[in-house]
Design a protein around this motif. Sequence first.
Motif, PDB file in Angstrom:
ATOM      1  N   GLY A   1       1.090  -1.144   0.162  1.00 19.52           N
ATOM      2  CA  GLY A   1       0.235   0.188   0.185  1.00 19.52           C
ATOM      3  C   GLY A   1       1.032   1.264  -0.130  1.00 19.52           C
ATOM      4  O   GLY A   1       0.772   1.884  -0.634  1.00 19.52           O
ATOM      5  N   LEU A   2       1.893   1.168   1.120  1.00 18.60           N
ATOM      6  CA  LEU A   2       2.391   2.620   1.075  1.00 18.60           C
ATOM      7  C   LEU A   2       3.625   2.415  -0.479  1.00 18.60           C
ATOM      8  O   LEU A   2       3.763   3.743  -0.571  1.00 18.60           O
ATOM      9  N   ALA A   3       4.343   1.562  -1.114  1.00 21.88           N
ATOM     10  CA  ALA A   3       4.543   2.037  -2.629  1.00 21.88           C
ATOM     11  C   ALA A   3       3.620   2.157  -3.467  1.00 21.88           C
ATOM     12  O   ALA A   3       3.889   3.459  -4.389  1.00 21.88           O
ATOM     13  N   MET A   4       2.817   1.559  -3.126  1.00 20.23           N
ATOM     14  CA  MET A   4       1.818   1.938  -4.326  1.00 20.23           C
ATOM     15  C   MET A   4       1.552   3.883  -4.117  1.00 20.23           C
ATOM     16  O   MET A   4       1.026   4.911  -4.742  1.00 20.23           O
ATOM     17  N   MET A   5       1.076   4.179  -2.814  1.00 16.00           N
ATOM     18  CA  MET A   5       0.747   5.673  -2.636  1.00 16.00           C
ATOM     19  C   MET A   5       2.720   6.010  -3.017  1.00 16.00           C
ATOM     20  O   MET A   5       2.305   7.377  -3.831  1.00 16.00           O
ATOM     21  N   ALA A   6       2.913   6.149  -2.657  1.00 19.73           N
ATOM     22  CA  ALA A   6       4.840   6.696  -3.072  1.00 19.73           C
ATOM     23  C   ALA A   6       4.506   6.283  -4.543  1.00 19.73           C
ATOM     24  O   ALA A   6       4.588   7.526  -5.546  1.00 19.73           O
ATOM     25  N   GLY A   7       4.075   5.490  -5.183  1.00 12.74           N
ATOM     26  CA  GLY A   7       4.017   5.275  -6.662  1.00 12.74           C
ATOM     27  C   GLY A   7       3.156   6.672  -7.341  1.00 12.74           C
ATOM     28  O   GLY A   7       3.553   7.011  -8.646  1.00 12.74           O
ATOM     29  N   LEU A   8       2.034   6.598  -6.654  1.00 12.31           N
ATOM     30  CA  LEU A   8       1.097   7.548  -7.392  1.00 12.31           C
ATOM     31  C   LEU A   8       1.200   8.808  -7.216  1.00 12.31           C
ATOM     32  O   LEU A   8       1.269  10.168  -8.055  1.00 12.31           O
ATOM     33  N   ALA A   9       2.476   9.287  -6.015  1.00 13.24           N
ATOM     34  CA  ALA A   9       2.506  10.103  -5.828  1.00 13.24           C
ATOM     35  C   ALA A   9       4.067  11.115  -7.043  1.00 13.24           C
ATOM     36  O   ALA A   9       4.164  11.971  -7.724  1.00 13.24           O
ATOM     37  N   ALA A  10       4.296  10.256  -7.135  1.00 14.18           N
ATOM     38  CA  ALA A  10       5.278  10.153  -8.290  1.00 14.18           C
ATOM     39  C   ALA A  10       4.952  10.623  -9.710  1.00 14.18           C
ATOM     40  O   ALA A  10       5.971  10.579 -10.165  1.00 14.18           O
ATOM     41  N   CYS A  11       4.052  10.097 -10.296  1.00 13.98           N
ATOM     42  CA  CYS A  11       3.630  10.323 -10.981  1.00 13.98           C
ATOM     43  C   CYS A  11       3.266  11.364 -11.691  1.00 13.98           C
ATOM     44  O   CYS A  11       1.970  11.782 -12.590  1.00 13.98           O
ATOM     45  N   GLY A  12       2.723  12.095 -11.057  1.00 16.76           N
ATOM     46  CA  GLY A  12       2.684  13.641 -10.482  1.00 16.76           C
ATOM     47  C   GLY A  12       3.613  14.622 -12.113  1.00 16.76           C
ATOM     48  O   GLY A  12       4.025  14.466 -12.670  1.00 16.76           O
ATOM     49  N   THR A  13       2.760  15.587 -12.472  1.00 18.01           N
ATOM     50  CA  THR A  13       3.382  16.065 -13.840  1.00 18.01           C
ATOM     51  C   THR A  13       4.098  17.142 -13.078  1.00 18.01           C
ATOM     52  O   THR A  13       3.855  17.975 -12.053  1.00 18.01           O
ATOM     53  N   ASP A  14       5.389  17.764 -13.550  1.00 20.31           N
ATOM     54  CA  ASP A  14       6.649  18.567 -13.048  1.00 20.31           C
ATOM     55  C   ASP A  14       6.560  19.697 -14.267  1.00 20.31           C
ATOM     56  O   ASP A  14       6.928  19.938 -15.356  1.00 20.31           O
ATOM     57  N   ASP A  15       5.978  20.630 -14.277  1.00 19.36           N
ATOM     58  CA  ASP A  15       5.827  21.632 -14.720  1.00 19.36           C
ATOM     59  C   ASP A  15       6.859  23.060 -14.619  1.00 19.36           C
ATOM     60  O   ASP A  15       7.861  23.844 -14.976  1.00 19.36           O
ATOM     61  N   GLY A  16       8.170  22.317 -13.242  1.00 19.85           N
ATOM     62  CA  GLY A  16       8.951  23.430 -12.978  1.00 19.85           C
ATOM     63  C   GLY A  16       8.457  24.807 -11.939  1.00 19.85           C
ATOM     64  O   GLY A  16       9.210  25.085 -11.068  1.00 19.85           O
ATOM     65  N   VAL A  17       6.705  24.169 -11.666  1.00 18.31           N
ATOM     66  CA  VAL A  17       6.688  25.358 -10.805  1.00 18.31           C
ATOM     67  C   VAL A  17       5.749  24.214  -9.905  1.00 18.31           C
ATOM     68  O   VAL A  17       4.345  23.850 -10.120  1.00 18.31           O
ATOM     69  N   GLU A  18       6.111  24.510  -8.407  1.00 15.36           N
ATOM     70  CA  GLU A  18       5.419  23.591  -7.628  1.00 15.36           C
ATOM     71  C   GLU A  18       4.101  23.968  -6.997  1.00 15.36           C
ATOM     72  O   GLU A  18       3.285  25.137  -6.736  1.00 15.36           O
ATOM     73  N   GLY A  19       3.086  22.784  -7.418  1.00 11.83           N
ATOM     74  CA  GLY A  19       1.676  23.623  -6.904  1.00 11.83           C
ATOM     75  C   GLY A  19       0.849  24.372  -7.994  1.00 11.83           C
ATOM     76  O   GLY A  19      -0.449  23.929  -7.569  1.00 11.83           O
ATOM     77  N   GLU A  20       1.685  24.473  -8.901  1.00 10.38           N
ATOM     78  CA  GLU A  20       0.754  24.814 -10.234  1.00 10.38           C
ATOM     79  C   GLU A  20       0.681  23.565 -10.962  1.00 10.38           C
ATOM     80  O   GLU A  20       1.639  22.815 -11.486  1.00 10.38           O
ATOM     81  N   THR A  21      -1.301  24.168 -11.580  1.00 13.28           N
ATOM     82  CA  THR A  21      -1.331  23.099 -12.433  1.00 13.28           C
ATOM     83  C   THR A  21      -1.643  23.379 -13.588  1.00 13.28           C
ATOM     84  O   THR A  21      -2.200  24.698 -13.609  1.00 13.28           O
ATOM     85  N   THR A  22      -1.351  22.597 -15.147  1.00 13.84           N
ATOM     86  CA  THR A  22      -1.830  23.558 -16.386  1.00 13.84           C
ATOM     87  C   THR A  22      -3.459  23.342 -16.221  1.00 13.84           C
ATOM     88  O   THR A  22      -3.392  21.921 -16.495  1.00 13.84           O
ATOM     89  N   LEU A  23      -4.267  23.695 -17.400  1.00  8.70           N
ATOM     90  CA  LEU A  23      -5.470  23.385 -17.527  1.00  8.70           C
ATOM     91  C   LEU A  23      -5.009  24.238 -18.902  1.00  8.70           C
ATOM     92  O   LEU A  23      -4.855  25.288 -19.174  1.00  8.70           O
ATOM     93  N   PRO A  24      -6.543  23.117 -20.189  1.00  9.44           N
ATOM     94  CA  PRO A  24      -6.499  23.370 -21.357  1.00  9.44           C
ATOM     95  C   PRO A  24      -6.542  25.123 -21.588  1.00  9.44           C
ATOM     96  O   PRO A  24      -7.586  25.581 -20.732  1.00  9.44           O
ATOM     97  N   ALA A  25      -6.670  25.418 -22.255  1.00  6.56           N
ATOM     98  CA  ALA A  25      -6.586  26.895 -22.594  1.00  6.56           C
ATOM     99  C   ALA A  25      -8.577  27.266 -22.891  1.00  6.56           C
ATOM    100  O   ALA A  25      -8.935  26.390 -23.338  1.00  6.56           O
ATOM    101  N   ALA A  26      -8.866  28.260 -22.452  1.00 11.43           N
ATOM    102  CA  ALA A  26     -10.332  28.285 -22.693  1.00 11.43           C
ATOM    103  C   ALA A  26     -10.701  28.069 -23.921  1.00 11.43           C
ATOM    104  O   ALA A  26     -12.201  27.685 -24.241  1.00 11.43           O
ATOM    105  N   ASP A  27      -9.582  28.753 -24.970  1.00 12.78           N
ATOM    106  CA  ASP A  27     -10.483  29.010 -26.217  1.00 12.78           C
ATOM    107  C   ASP A  27      -9.990  27.573 -27.283  1.00 12.78           C
ATOM    108  O   ASP A  27     -10.909  27.140 -28.527  1.00 12.78           O
ATOM    109  N   SER A  28      -9.126  26.666 -26.208  1.00  6.77           N
ATOM    110  CA  SER A  28      -9.123  25.142 -27.531  1.00  6.77           C
ATOM    111  C   SER A  28     -10.514  24.584 -27.193  1.00  6.77           C
ATOM    112  O   SER A  28     -11.069  23.871 -26.287  1.00  6.77           O
ATOM    113  N   ALA A  29     -10.937  23.930 -28.536  1.00  8.03           N
ATOM    114  CA  ALA A  29     -11.589  22.614 -28.379  1.00  8.03           C
ATOM    115  C   ALA A  29     -11.316  21.980 -28.237  1.00  8.03           C
ATOM    116  O   ALA A  29     -10.322  21.040 -27.595  1.00  8.03           O
TER     117      ALA A  29
END
Length: 83
Positions: free
Chosen positions: A8-36
């Motif tokens: 269970g701990l190994a799976m949680m650590a693996g899931l935590a490591a699967c996040g995207t890294d944009d270089g800015v911690e805590g910031e998520t990227t959303l698709p542009a409002a004008d993109s379909a």
Amino acid sequence: MKRSMIYGLAMMAGLAACGTDDGVEGETTLPAADSAPAPTPTRGQRDSAVAASKLPGAGAVRRALETSETASRRAEAMDSVLP
């Protein structure tokens, strides 16, 4: 119990490591409002793609599509004959 806790701990650590890294911690990227959103294929398009593939059962899908098209053409011909 101990082994499941470790898994269970190994799976949680693996899931935590699967996040995207944009270089800015805590910031998520959303698709542009004008993109379909990406268009989703219709049922017929999906069926045709499966029929053309080498997946198991693709031949049955192909025959079912052919039968459906034949029945549609026959019904259309009968509708054009009736007043």
